[in-house]
Design a protein around this motif. Structure first.
Motif, mmCIF file in Angstrom:
data_model
loop_
_atom_site.group_PDB
_atom_site.id
_atom_site.type_symbol
_atom_site.label_atom_id
_atom_site.label_comp_id
_atom_site.label_asym_id
_atom_site.label_seq_id
_atom_site.Cartn_x
_atom_site.Cartn_y
_atom_site.Cartn_z
ATOM 1 N N UNK A 29 112.285 14.521 36.615
ATOM 2 C CA UNK A 29 112.056 13.588 35.519
ATOM 3 C C UNK A 29 110.680 13.644 34.894
ATOM 4 N N UNK A 30 109.887 14.664 35.199
ATOM 5 C CA UNK A 30 108.519 14.733 34.688
ATOM 6 C C UNK A 30 108.496 14.993 33.183
ATOM 7 N N UNK A 31 107.442 14.475 32.543
ATOM 8 C CA UNK A 31 107.189 14.691 31.127
ATOM 9 C C UNK A 31 105.860 15.428 30.957
ATOM 10 N N UNK A 32 105.587 15.860 29.747
ATOM 11 C CA UNK A 32 104.346 16.596 29.501
ATOM 12 C C UNK A 32 103.123 15.757 29.852
ATOM 13 N N UNK A 33 103.213 14.458 29.663
ATOM 14 C CA UNK A 33 102.090 13.594 30.010
ATOM 15 C C UNK A 33 101.758 13.619 31.490
ATOM 16 N N UNK A 34 102.732 13.963 32.332
ATOM 17 C CA UNK A 34 102.492 14.029 33.773
ATOM 18 C C UNK A 34 101.709 15.272 34.181
ATOM 19 N N UNK A 35 101.558 16.228 33.268
ATOM 20 C CA UNK A 35 100.891 17.495 33.589
ATOM 21 C C UNK A 35 99.411 17.499 33.241
ATOM 22 N N UNK A 70 98.278 24.952 36.615
ATOM 23 C CA UNK A 70 98.063 25.568 35.304
ATOM 24 C C UNK A 70 98.601 24.688 34.183
ATOM 25 N N UNK A 71 98.043 24.866 32.988
ATOM 26 C CA UNK A 71 98.603 24.233 31.805
ATOM 27 C C UNK A 71 99.865 24.985 31.394
ATOM 28 N N UNK A 72 100.680 24.322 30.576
ATOM 29 C CA UNK A 72 102.010 24.844 30.266
ATOM 30 C C UNK A 72 102.184 25.057 28.773
ATOM 31 N N UNK A 73 102.822 26.173 28.420
ATOM 32 C CA UNK A 73 103.229 26.432 27.039
ATOM 33 C C UNK A 73 104.679 26.904 27.047
ATOM 34 N N UNK A 133 110.175 14.993 27.671
ATOM 35 C CA UNK A 133 110.593 15.476 28.990
ATOM 36 C C UNK A 133 110.449 16.996 29.083
ATOM 37 N N UNK A 134 109.981 17.473 30.217
ATOM 38 C CA UNK A 134 109.895 18.919 30.422
ATOM 39 C C UNK A 134 111.265 19.564 30.244
ATOM 40 N N UNK A 135 112.294 18.853 30.695
ATOM 41 C CA UNK A 135 113.655 19.384 30.615
ATOM 42 C C UNK A 135 114.086 19.622 29.171
ATOM 43 N N UNK A 136 113.654 18.772 28.243
ATOM 44 C CA UNK A 136 114.018 18.951 26.836
ATOM 45 C C UNK A 136 113.395 20.227 26.285
ATOM 46 N N UNK A 137 112.122 20.462 26.594
ATOM 47 C CA UNK A 137 111.445 21.666 26.106
ATOM 48 C C UNK A 137 112.122 22.924 26.632
ATOM 49 N N UNK A 138 112.425 22.941 27.931
ATOM 50 C CA UNK A 138 113.033 24.127 28.539
ATOM 51 C C UNK A 138 114.448 24.338 28.019
ATOM 52 N N UNK A 139 115.211 23.273 27.884
ATOM 53 C CA UNK A 139 116.566 23.394 27.352
ATOM 54 C C UNK A 139 116.543 23.908 25.921
#
Length: 487
Positions: free
Chosen positions: A193-199, A206-209, A239-245
């Motif tokens: 359930x993590x979101x970009x704000x959690x990173x 590492x940072x994520x793109x 949500x991280x899941x939205x970006x990856x999907x």
């Protein structure tokens, strides 16, 4: 328990599963479509909308991508890893490369460390984004967790089983809910359930793109604060899941995802560095080219929220399966190499490292061997792995040209007054693909692994072994390893 081995049993079983599906479909025709709406991005709060950060695209300048992330400014090793598309095949091959980086130990600034621990940015497209996001979310735990939590799970079967759920079938009748949302819900469990704000601002991670493709323009859409400032939205709530999907949404197989463009709420009079790099405004031969102009055109397309109130996203591999091109273009926008790292302290950077992992496979079947009309599967296969391969070669050729420019800039700039590069600074670009696997038998086993969310356990093991072996056998990687250990 007696095991039935004849076909009528399996046929009847299939029919029994089909019955509730038909019943639900009939119910939908009678009662009408669902109005269910999936997650949607939110606008920036009023204070943010009135005063967007000056480091963003609506401020006075756009900081080049390589320095957009917190914590990079004080690093003497600036290292990025990019993971290409290719479904579970790409994720497994990339995991092998990460394990090889983790096995590379050396002493730096009086402390023992590994190359994996020095990764500042991990970027991913499509299948590669699944692994990249897991690494950004869980750090080194990914080496232990990713295989049992994703690679050894039959994701495709779990998605198909979910399709038998009447509630889900009803939601799918909604014009706002598509098949990619089902994948996003499954991935949300993977990322807890993590979101970009959690990173944000987590030492040792590492940072994520993550990169998807804008379906309307065909341009890369990067899940970065700068990109979301353009549409006046807050990345931290995504949500991280939205970006990856979104990055994995293969057209036809999966449906596009959607974002709301709130750009009308964030209008300012400032221009970005991309605009300043256009002809007639202090250009250089390096910044006055089509790559800068294309970035400007793409940026401009998001500024009119009335013309484009919604952004639809599909698989990032359609734009650039390596996830490199947009980053290279942004470095070009920066002009010289020191401009791209102008926020780093003088003399602080000693090693610039890019590890580009390419998990592209060969064509499953070559249509040039016959004069018969190619069927649908052959056409799709050729478009993805034939024509798509040409785009990858173009990106790699651009990378080669840019490397030569970086090396020239570095030799001229390092050790100079005000330069971010130390006098012994070096740049290392390590490109890894299936063709770099030294063992011919292993290479032949992995090069034809299909692009899918689920592959066999043997393929998972072989791909990890291939990724590790290709990395360790790379002459450029060996040069980097020697340079770090000889310090």
């Amino acid at each position: 328990m007696k095991i039935m081995r004849y076909n009528p049993i399996s046929k009847n079983w299939a029919c029994s599963l089909r019955a509730p599906t038909l019943a639900v479909s009939l119910l939908l025709l009678i009662t009408g479509c669902s109005t269910h709406r999936p997650w949607m991005n939110q606008p920036l709060i009023e204070a943010q909308a009135l005063s967007v950060s000056p480091s963003t695209a609506y401020g006075q300048e756009v900081r080049p991508l390589v320095m957009d992330y917190a914590g990079w400014e004080n690093q003497s090793i600036v290292m990025a890893v990019t993971l290409s598309g290719g479904g579970a095949r790409a994720a497994a091959f990339g995991l092998g490369v990460l394990k090889g980086l983790d096995e590379t130990h050396f002493e730096w600034d009086g402390q023992q460390t590994t190359l994996l621990a020095q990764v500042s940015l991990v970027a991913g497209v499509s299948g590669g984004s699944i692994l990249a996001t897991h690494l950004a979310a869980f750090g080194r735990e990914t080496l232990r967790r990713f295989e049992p939590e994703f690679l050894n799970v039959n994701i495709e079967n779990s998605l198909l089983i979910r399709l038998l759920n009447p509630d889900l079938l009803y939601r799918l009748s909604s014009p706002w809910y598509g098949r990619t949302q089902i994948l996003a819900e499954r991935l949300d469990k993977l990322y807890e359930g993590k979101k970009f704000g959690d990173l944000r601002r987590r030492p040792g991670y590492p940072d994520l793109l993550v990169t998807a493709t804008d379906l309307t323009t065909g341009a890369a859409f990067e899940f970065t604060p700068e990109q979301f400032d353009l549409i006046c939205s807050d990345l931290s709530g995504v949500p991280l899941s939205f970006a990856v999907a979104s990055s994995s949404a293969v057209p036809l197989l999966l449906t596009p995802t959607a974002l709301t463009n709130y750009a009308e709420r964030c209008r300012t009079t400032h221009s970005s560095t991309v605009a300043k790099a256009l002809p007639g405004v202090g250009t250089t031969p390096q910044t006055d080219n089509y790559r800068v102009r294309m970035l400007k055109a793409t940026e401009q397309s998001y500024r009119d929220g009335l013309e484009r109130p919604f952004i639809h996203l599909v698989d990032g591999g359609l734009t650039d399966n390596l996830g490199l091109r947009a980053q290279l273009d942004r470095l070009v926008v920066g002009g010289t190499l020191d401009e791209s790292f102008r926020y780093a302290p003088t003399g602080s950077i000693r090693h610039l490292v890019l590890v580009a992992v390419n998990s592209e496979r060969d064509l499953a079947e070559r249509i040039d061997q016959t004069d018969r009309v190619p069927d649908t599967f052959q056409v799709v296969n050729s478009l993805l792995f034939g024509a798509g391969s040409r785009d990858t070669k173009t990106t790699l050729a651009m990378l080669k040209d840019d490397i030569q420019r970086w090396q020239s800039d570095l030799l001229r700039l390092r050790g100079q007054e005000g330069s971010p590069f130390a006098k012994d600074a070096q740049a290392h670009v390590i490109s890894i693909s299936f063709q770099d696997v030294p063992d011919q038998k292993l290479r032949s086993q992995v090069v034809h692994v299909p692009t899918a969310f689920t592959i066999s356990k043997d393929a998972v093991e072989n791909l990890q072994a291939a990724g590790r072996a290709a990395l360790l056998a790379s002459p450029d990687f060996q040069d980097l390893s020697r340079a770090l250990k000889s310090r």
